[in-house]
Design a protein around this motif. Structure first.
Motif, short mmCIF file in Angstrom:
data_model
loop_
_atom_site.label_atom_id
_atom_site.label_comp_id
_atom_site.label_asym_id
_atom_site.label_seq_id
_atom_site.Cartn_x
_atom_site.Cartn_y
_atom_site.Cartn_z
N ILE A 138 0.84 -1.20 0.00
CA ILE A 138 0.00 0.00 0.00
C ILE A 138 0.87 1.25 0.00
O ILE A 138 0.54 2.26 -0.60
CB ILE A 138 -0.95 0.01 1.21
N ASN A 140 1.81 3.10 2.62
CA ASN A 140 1.52 4.06 3.67
C ASN A 140 1.18 3.31 4.94
O ASN A 140 0.61 2.21 4.89
CB ASN A 140 0.33 4.95 3.25
N SER A 146 -5.63 6.04 1.46
CA SER A 146 -5.22 4.78 0.80
C SER A 146 -6.36 3.77 0.80
O SER A 146 -6.15 2.58 0.52
CB SER A 146 -4.01 4.18 1.53
N ARG A 149 -6.90 1.51 -2.36
CA ARG A 149 -5.90 0.46 -2.57
C ARG A 149 -6.06 -0.65 -1.54
O ARG A 149 -5.85 -1.83 -1.85
CB ARG A 149 -4.50 1.08 -2.49
#
Length: 399
Positions: A138, A140, A146, A149
């Motif tokens: 991802i 992060n 996010s 994702r």
């Protein structure tokens, strides 16, 4: 019994310094305990231990044929412990079991900044005892911004586990539960993966919110008590656990040279645009009064890779001259950026640390444990020190 797993005569188990568990004797038993530094053993007060309530709820859910379970709750509520308990009870019932770890900040199954999945073939007391079979990077360690994702990663990994024979799947989630987005993106995960039961730990207000958003879940939403005595982690401990997790998936390290024109690159501002000719980069250098290494543009933004930061007045002048937003990417901030390498089959094969991006030769030098073919590079939003400590995150992109 510990976290729903049954230990017979002669069995042993270990408890990490960051964990605490309720231990219940099912028969007359003698338990030998060896205590490390800072460890303690105590007897719970009446109503203090939640093990029986958790086991009863999980067993009832499994007996009703509810085989895809999601666990929700605030930070340090006991989500990963309840997820492990679901795994252990499902194993006792004879099911093939899979876990999806969707907590990108405090990942246990896989590395931080990733959604990970694993098949489980024996009882566990901590998800960290597992080794990820599949990882989706991802980039992060916070789920905000996010969400799309994460949803895609969880959906894919659930189907991957099903294709490998998993019958019961437990999905552990992050502790972000404030605000509508935090609940709705988890509801999307549930909808697209066919989650049949949701457990909410210890938060009545969260339960009230979740019950409405997840109203269509076949086996419903169950509120479970939060352990009254639990191990809460401070920021230092969280960073330490993430460092350990990075180390698990970043050792041993080998140097690799990746040719920019031969791979797909995601998670990058610069590489999302069309590269500008050298004379335009030279013109930008004159305006910004800093060395410009390369520049690219999209419909509304010019991304400029520099060696150092220009002063705000020059940056504003560049935006006015080009009639586009100019965004500065300091090449020094790309050093030690966390990334993921993608193989020829489209699978993420291993984490990597970016050490150098050489635009002149078109090469990205990385350190990674992966030694196979590389067809793609996904850049994250995290930088690591030599000791694998997080050293800061850019506002948008590392490059």
């Amino acid at each position: 019994m510990v976290l729903g797993a049954i230990f017979g005569a002669g069995a042993e188990f270990s408890i990490h310094s960051y964990r605490s568990y309720g231990v219940k004797a099912l028969d007359d038993s003698i338990v030998e305990v060896e205590l490390g530094a800072g460890a303690a053993v105590e007897s719970p007060q009446p109503g203090e231990e939640v093990l029986d309530a958790w086991v009863s709820a999980v067993d009832s859910t499994l007996r009703r044929g509810c085989k895809r379970v999601m666990v929700l709750g605030p930070t340090d509520a006991g989500k990963s412990s309840l997820t492990a308990l679901v795994v252990n009870r499902a194993l006792l019932y004879g099911f093939r079991v899979g876990v999806v770890d969707a907590d990108v900040g405090q990942a246990d199954v896989g590395p931080p900044a990733s959604v990970s999945a694993a098949l489980v073939d024996k009882p566990i007391l901590w998800l960290r005892e597992l080794r990820a079979d599949h990882i989706r990077f991802i980039g992060n360690i916070t789920p905000q911004r996010s969400e799309r994702r994460i949803v895609a990663a969880v959906v894919e990994l659930v189907h991957r586990l099903l294709s490998r024979g998993a019958e019961v799947i437990a999905i552990d989630t992050d502790g972000w539960v404030q605000g509508l987005n935090s609940i709705e993106y988890k509801a999307e995960i549930a909808r697209y993966t066919g989650v049949s039961a949701v457990f909410v730990i210890g938060d009545q207000k969260l339960y009230a919110m979740v019950r409405h958003v997840f109203a269509g879940i076949p086996c419903g939403v169950t509120l479970l008590p939060m352990p009254s005595v639990r191990r809460e982690r401070d920021r230092v401990e969280r960073r330490s656990l993430r460092r350990e997790a990075y180390r698990r998936y970043l050792e041993p390290l080998y140097e690799r040279m990746i040719y920019i024109d031969s791979v797909s690159i995601m998670g990058s501002c610069f590489f999302s645009g069309e590269r500008l000719p050298p004379q335009q980069a030279a013109r930008l250098a004159q305006i910004l009064q800093v060395p410009v290494i390369a520049a690219s543009e999209t419909y509304d933004t010019v991304y400029v890779v520099t060696n150092g930061q220009p002063n705000p007045q020059n940056l504003e002048k560049a935006s006015q001259t080009l009639q586009k937003q100019v965004y500065i990417l300091d090449i020094n901030l790309a050093v030690n950026a966390l990334a993921s390498l993608v193989g020829s089959d489209g699978e993420e094969k291993g984490l990597a640390i970016v050490k150098e991006i050489d635009f002149a030769s078109g090469v990205i030098r990385v350190l990674t444990p992966y030694r196979g073919e590389v067809k793609g590079l996904i850049l994250g939003n995290i930088r690591l020190s030599e000791e694998l400590e997080e050293t800061g995150r850019p506002l948008r992109c590392v490059i």
